[in-house]
Scaffold this active site. Sequence first.
Site, short mmCIF file in Angstrom:
data_model
loop_
_atom_site.label_atom_id
_atom_site.label_comp_id
_atom_site.label_asym_id
_atom_site.label_seq_id
_atom_site.Cartn_x
_atom_site.Cartn_y
_atom_site.Cartn_z
N LYS A 16 24.26 53.27 46.87
CA LYS A 16 24.73 54.41 47.65
C LYS A 16 24.58 54.16 49.14
O LYS A 16 25.48 54.46 49.92
CB LYS A 16 23.92 55.68 47.30
N ARG A 90 21.25 66.84 44.69
CA ARG A 90 20.82 66.24 43.43
C ARG A 90 21.03 67.16 42.25
O ARG A 90 20.90 66.75 41.10
CB ARG A 90 19.33 65.89 43.50
N ARG A 124 14.02 45.28 44.50
CA ARG A 124 14.09 45.74 45.89
C ARG A 124 12.76 45.56 46.62
O ARG A 124 11.70 45.80 46.09
CB ARG A 124 14.45 47.24 45.94
N ARG A 157 8.39 49.44 47.11
CA ARG A 157 8.08 50.86 47.22
C ARG A 157 7.54 51.38 45.90
O ARG A 157 7.93 50.95 44.83
CB ARG A 157 9.35 51.66 47.58
N ARG A 168 12.51 58.42 37.08
CA ARG A 168 13.56 58.85 38.01
C ARG A 168 14.92 58.91 37.32
O ARG A 168 15.71 59.81 37.56
CB ARG A 168 13.67 57.87 39.19
#
Length: 214
Positions: A16, A90, A124, A157, A168
Amino acid sequence: MKKVNIIVIGPPGAGKGTQSERISGELGIPHISTGDMLRQHSDLETEHGMARDYMDRGDLVPDKIVYSILDHRLKKRDTENGFVLDGFPRDISQARHLESMEKIDAVISLEVDKNNVIRRLTGRRICDSCGKTFHLDYKPPVKEGVCDKCGSDLVQREDDKKDVIEQRLKKYRDKTLPLKEFYRKKGVLRKVDGNKDIEAVWNDIKEMIEEFLR
Ligand SMILES: [Zn+2]
């Protein structure tokens, strides 16, 4: 130029941010990432600090905090020709909040398979200091574990760790399916195959935007 308000939605790791950045450059409108806004180092502001605590636990930030930060951002003058919003809304209640402030012209939904999402996210890495993002497979730093831009350490993270990711994804599915339906009924939902590589996805989006602006 006519004002164009675009939303980019998709599971975590769908790209995104990258695609929103491209849309922003192409149309000359700001890329507004609620994730980045909420994660910013701004310890002076209580709302930002509270938002980060929620995110580190893999929880969604309460609406009241998000609205306060977002509303402030959308009032800035650089949004006069529109914006690309990434990470918001969301769920339907957030979509209604946004609708009360701005008309949405297109909702680009990046559709990515679950296994791809997990593979992308666990790779990531983010710079501890300047926030620049890397990926072990797709965008590795020149020197392992070190930021190309500022030389600081790269970290994973909390919300990119596997158990947090699965949590998530479940929350994403539960909340986003009705959200997509909400925008589909309004005739603004545009699905894009997000399993392809960055360039291929961008080409699809660009074509869609050109068609949309015509
Ligand atoms: Zn850095």
